[in-house]
Design an enzyme around this catalytic site. Structure first.
Site, PDB file in Angstrom:
ATOM      1  N   ASP A  76      -6.410  -4.487   0.577  1.00  0.00           N
ATOM      2  CA  ASP A  76      -7.502  -4.615   1.558  1.00  0.00           C
ATOM      3  C   ASP A  76      -8.118  -6.011   1.500  1.00  0.00           C
ATOM      4  O   ASP A  76      -8.681  -6.489   2.469  1.00  0.00           O
ATOM      5  CB  ASP A  76      -8.638  -3.622   1.256  1.00  0.00           C
ATOM      6  CG  ASP A  76      -8.220  -2.173   1.371  1.00  0.00           C
ATOM      7  OD1 ASP A  76      -7.507  -1.841   2.318  1.00  0.00           O
ATOM      8  OD2 ASP A  76      -8.634  -1.361   0.503  1.00  0.00           O
ATOM      9  N   THR A  94      -5.925   2.032   9.672  1.00  0.00           N
ATOM     10  CA  THR A  94      -5.040   3.126  10.106  1.00  0.00           C
ATOM     11  C   THR A  94      -5.784   4.208  10.894  1.00  0.00           C
ATOM     12  O   THR A  94      -5.249   4.741  11.873  1.00  0.00           O
ATOM     13  CB  THR A  94      -4.354   3.755   8.870  1.00  0.00           C
ATOM     14  OG1 THR A  94      -3.516   2.766   8.302  1.00  0.00           O
ATOM     15  CG2 THR A  94      -3.523   4.953   9.227  1.00  0.00           C
ATOM     16  N   ILE A 127      -0.857  -1.780   7.855  1.00  0.00           N
ATOM     17  CA  ILE A 127      -1.875  -1.576   8.906  1.00  0.00           C
ATOM     18  C   ILE A 127      -3.202  -1.378   8.189  1.00  0.00           C
ATOM     19  O   ILE A 127      -3.400  -0.384   7.487  1.00  0.00           O
ATOM     20  CB  ILE A 127      -1.598  -0.336   9.795  1.00  0.00           C
ATOM     21  CG1 ILE A 127      -0.224  -0.427  10.456  1.00  0.00           C
ATOM     22  CG2 ILE A 127      -2.702  -0.211  10.855  1.00  0.00           C
ATOM     23  CD1 ILE A 127       0.108   0.762  11.369  1.00  0.00           C
ATOM     24  N   ASP A 128      -4.097  -2.323   8.322  1.00  0.00           N
ATOM     25  CA  ASP A 128      -5.438  -2.158   7.773  1.00  0.00           C
ATOM     26  C   ASP A 128      -6.315  -1.709   8.942  1.00  0.00           C
ATOM     27  O   ASP A 128      -6.585  -2.491   9.853  1.00  0.00           O
ATOM     28  CB  ASP A 128      -5.941  -3.467   7.161  1.00  0.00           C
ATOM     29  CG  ASP A 128      -7.276  -3.252   6.479  1.00  0.00           C
ATOM     30  OD1 ASP A 128      -7.386  -2.296   5.687  1.00  0.00           O
ATOM     31  OD2 ASP A 128      -8.217  -4.012   6.761  1.00  0.00           O
ATOM     32  N   ASP A 144      -0.872  -5.028   3.167  1.00  0.00           N
ATOM     33  CA  ASP A 144      -1.410  -3.858   3.861  1.00  0.00           C
ATOM     34  C   ASP A 144      -0.779  -3.855   5.254  1.00  0.00           C
ATOM     35  O   ASP A 144      -1.107  -4.687   6.095  1.00  0.00           O
ATOM     36  CB  ASP A 144      -2.942  -3.938   3.960  1.00  0.00           C
ATOM     37  CG  ASP A 144      -3.542  -2.597   4.344  1.00  0.00           C
ATOM     38  OD1 ASP A 144      -2.826  -1.793   4.961  1.00  0.00           O
ATOM     39  OD2 ASP A 144      -4.730  -2.364   4.036  1.00  0.00           O
ATOM     40  N   GLU A 204       0.799  -1.220   0.000  1.00  0.00           N
ATOM     41  CA  GLU A 204       0.000   0.000   0.000  1.00  0.00           C
ATOM     42  C   GLU A 204       0.835   1.275   0.000  1.00  0.00           C
ATOM     43  O   GLU A 204       0.570   2.179  -0.776  1.00  0.00           O
ATOM     44  CB  GLU A 204      -0.950   0.035   1.214  1.00  0.00           C
ATOM     45  CG  GLU A 204      -1.782   1.313   1.199  1.00  0.00           C
ATOM     46  CD  GLU A 204      -2.817   1.415   2.288  1.00  0.00           C
ATOM     47  OE1 GLU A 204      -2.824   0.590   3.222  1.00  0.00           O
ATOM     48  OE2 GLU A 204      -3.649   2.344   2.190  1.00  0.00           O
TER      49      GLU A 204
HETATM   50  C1  IPD Z   1      -9.280   0.972   5.095  1.00  0.00           C
HETATM   51  C2  IPD Z   1     -10.002  -0.004   5.998  1.00  0.00           C
HETATM   52  C3  IPD Z   1     -11.471   0.333   6.103  1.00  0.00           C
HETATM   53  C4  IPD Z   1     -12.120   0.401   4.727  1.00  0.00           C
HETATM   54  C5  IPD Z   1     -11.370   1.360   3.821  1.00  0.00           C
HETATM   55  C6  IPD Z   1      -9.908   0.946   3.733  1.00  0.00           C
HETATM   56  P1  IPD Z   1      -6.674   1.421   5.620  1.00  0.00           P
HETATM   57  O1  IPD Z   1      -7.914   0.598   4.957  1.00  0.00           O
HETATM   58  O2  IPD Z   1      -9.878  -1.319   5.522  1.00  0.00           O
HETATM   59  O3  IPD Z   1     -12.189  -0.637   6.827  1.00  0.00           O
HETATM   60  O4  IPD Z   1     -13.454   0.832   4.899  1.00  0.00           O
HETATM   61  O5  IPD Z   1     -11.972   1.282   2.549  1.00  0.00           O
HETATM   62  O6  IPD Z   1      -9.230   1.820   2.875  1.00  0.00           O
HETATM   63  O7  IPD Z   1      -6.623   2.745   4.922  1.00  0.00           O
HETATM   64  O8  IPD Z   1      -6.942   1.542   7.066  1.00  0.00           O
HETATM   65  O9  IPD Z   1      -5.523   0.555   5.261  1.00  0.00           O
HETATM   66 CA    CA Z   2      -6.500  -1.131   3.997  1.00  0.00          CA
HETATM   67 CA    CA Z   3      -3.341   0.429   5.312  1.00  0.00          CA
END
Ligand code: IPD
Ligand code: CA
Ligand code: CA
Length: 254
Positions: free
Chosen positions: A207, A84, A81-82, A79, A63
């Site tokens: 994701d 963030t 940190i999913d 990813d 990412e």
């Molecule tokens: C997000 C998370 C969130 C989702 C967003 C993503 P990130 O990823 O997964 O649940 O609703 O569409 O972009 O930015 O925290 O890696």
């Molecule tokens: Ca993500």
């Molecule tokens: Ca992320």
């Protein structure tokens, strides 16, 4: 190889956990809601260094640092940190998500649900596990008795009013709808039978790469809103236990 992916997902999770609720730098990406912290970058670098050392010929799609294409059949999709936004605000719902593809097909998926201390993993054809427990999606057939989850894209304004219409309709037609803020965890909770259905638009490959396989290997179904097969570059996803798929699809396509 799965053990290696789990090893680095655990190491990455430890770093994220150490950083949780500490003081760290936050930058903005596409807009003021799209954050990146120094931990996203730090953890991604640790994962990439590990791959470079252990699997130097493999391609990487990550990412924060983008694509590094090699002539290998293997591609890691990361990813760091999913979740963030949760991490940045001190909310303990975030994960490290790592998928590995061979010739464009995901063969391994690992999600570290950091604060729960749970490692979700799947290997193509070999089932999904949370730590050492085999996962199975829920057996619920009724949307009215379903617990659903969704997420919202950072460029939300481009998708309104459609997003709020569907959200309202699911609120009325299900038992409840949640929004956790980590797509990878949303997928894992479908695989574990916690949630019955998950829909979201405008996701990115990192994701969904690991999470999609984890759902499928637990007996669930992942398609686009119309019920068609998708790859990790398809933006919209509908992930369910399979049993409520057509009921959700009808709402999403009406
Ligand atoms: C997000 C998370 C969130 C989702 C967003 C993503 P990130 O990823 O997964 O649940 O609703 O569409 O972009 O930015 O925290 O890696
Ligand atoms: Ca993500
Ligand atoms: Ca992320």
């Amino acid at each position: 190889m799965l053990n290696k992916i789990i090893e680095i997902a655990k190491e990455a999770g430890e770093i994220v956990k150490d950083g949780f609720q500490s003081k760290f730098e936050i930058d903005y990406k596409s807009n003021s809601t799209d954050l990146v912290t120094e931990y996203d970058k730090k953890v991604e670098a640790v994962i990439i260094n590990f791959i470079r050392k252990e699997f130097p010929s493999h391609s990487i799609l990550a990412e924060e640092s983008g694509q590094s294409e090699k002539s290998s059949d293997f591609r890691w999709v990361i990813d760091p940190i999913d979740g963030t936004t949760n991490f940045a605000h001190g909310l303990p719902i975030f994960s490290v998500s790592i998928g590995v593809q061979r010739n464009g097909k995901t063969i391994f998926g690992v999600v570290n649900d950091v604060m729960m201390g749970t490692i979700y993993s799947a290997e193509l054809g070999n089932g999904s596990y949370s730590n050492n427990t085999k996962l199975k999606v829920s057996s619920n057939y009724e949307l009215k008795k379903s617990l659903l989850v969704t997420g919202f894209p950072y460029d939300l304004e481009n998708y309104l009013p459609n997003i709020s219409e569907k959200f309202s309709e699911f609120l009325l037609k299900s038992r409840a709808v949640r929004r956790l803020g980590s797509a990878a965890i949303d997928f894992c909770y479908i695989a574990a039978g916690v949630f019955d259905g998950y829909w979201e638009m405008n996701l990115y490959p990192w994701d969904m790469c690991a999470g999609k396989l984890i759902v499928e290997e637990a007996g669930g179904l992942v398609t686009n809103f119309s019920g068609k097969d998708i790859d990790i570059f398809s933006k919209e996803i509908l992930a369910t236990n399979g049993r409520i798929h057509s009921q959700m699809r009808e709402i999403l396509t009406s």
